[in-house]
Design a protein around this motif. Structure first.
Motif, PDB file in Angstrom:
ATOM      1  N   THR A 138      56.560  70.714  24.105  1.00  0.00           N
ATOM      2  CA  THR A 138      55.356  70.939  23.311  1.00  0.00           C
ATOM      3  C   THR A 138      55.002  69.686  22.509  1.00  0.00           C
ATOM      4  N   ALA A 139      53.787  69.210  22.710  1.00  0.00           N
ATOM      5  CA  ALA A 139      53.342  67.979  22.051  1.00  0.00           C
ATOM      6  C   ALA A 139      51.894  67.715  22.425  1.00  0.00           C
ATOM      7  N   VAL A 140      51.304  66.747  21.732  1.00  0.00           N
ATOM      8  CA  VAL A 140      50.030  66.193  22.182  1.00  0.00           C
ATOM      9  C   VAL A 140      50.353  65.046  23.135  1.00  0.00           C
ATOM     10  N   TYR A 141      49.753  65.078  24.304  1.00  0.00           N
ATOM     11  CA  TYR A 141      49.997  64.073  25.330  1.00  0.00           C
ATOM     12  C   TYR A 141      48.822  63.093  25.370  1.00  0.00           C
ATOM     13  N   TYR A 142      49.165  61.815  25.398  1.00  0.00           N
ATOM     14  CA  TYR A 142      48.160  60.749  25.398  1.00  0.00           C
ATOM     15  C   TYR A 142      48.339  59.863  26.628  1.00  0.00           C
TER      16      TYR A 142
END
Length: 120
Positions: free
Chosen positions: A89-93
């Protein structure tokens, strides 16, 4: 340079998601690209990279589960994520970079980020 990321969402543990990053303003075929992720309260970490020659590399935590690929004709890089875990779970860039001795180096060009939540 513009990087447009998409494909995030909510998925149950063990599930799969595919992220995409469409690039414009660059010569995609000679560019190195990567995916980073940032969980709440943590630093942004490199997840996977692909060099202009097609060489790929992965963080130990995702090896065997994630696959980075690119479609040169569509100027798009993908991240196929399988067997997802809550820890993913995370923001992916997505990121534009270059290579030095086959090692990925980032430039300060980032997509807007797409949130991946792995939860039951």
């Amino acid at each position: 340079v513009q990087l447009q990321a998409s494909g995030g969402g909510l998925v149950q543990p063990g599930g799969s998601l595919r992220l995409s990053c469409a690039a414009s303003g660059i010569t995609f075929s000679i560019s190195a690209m990567a995916w980073y992720r940032q969980a709440p309260g943590k630093q942004r970490d490199l997840v996977a990279s692909i060099l202009s020659g097609g060489q790929t590399d992965y963080a130990d935590s995702v090896k065997g589960r994630f696959t980075i690929s690119r479609d040169i004709a569509k100027n798009t890089v993908h991240l196929q994520m399988n067997t997802l875990k809550p820890g993913d779970t995370a923001v992916y860039y997505c990121n534009l970079g270059y290579s030095v001795r086959y090692q990925y180096r980032s430039l300060d060009y980032w997509g807007q980020g797409t949130l991946v939540t792995v939860s039951s």
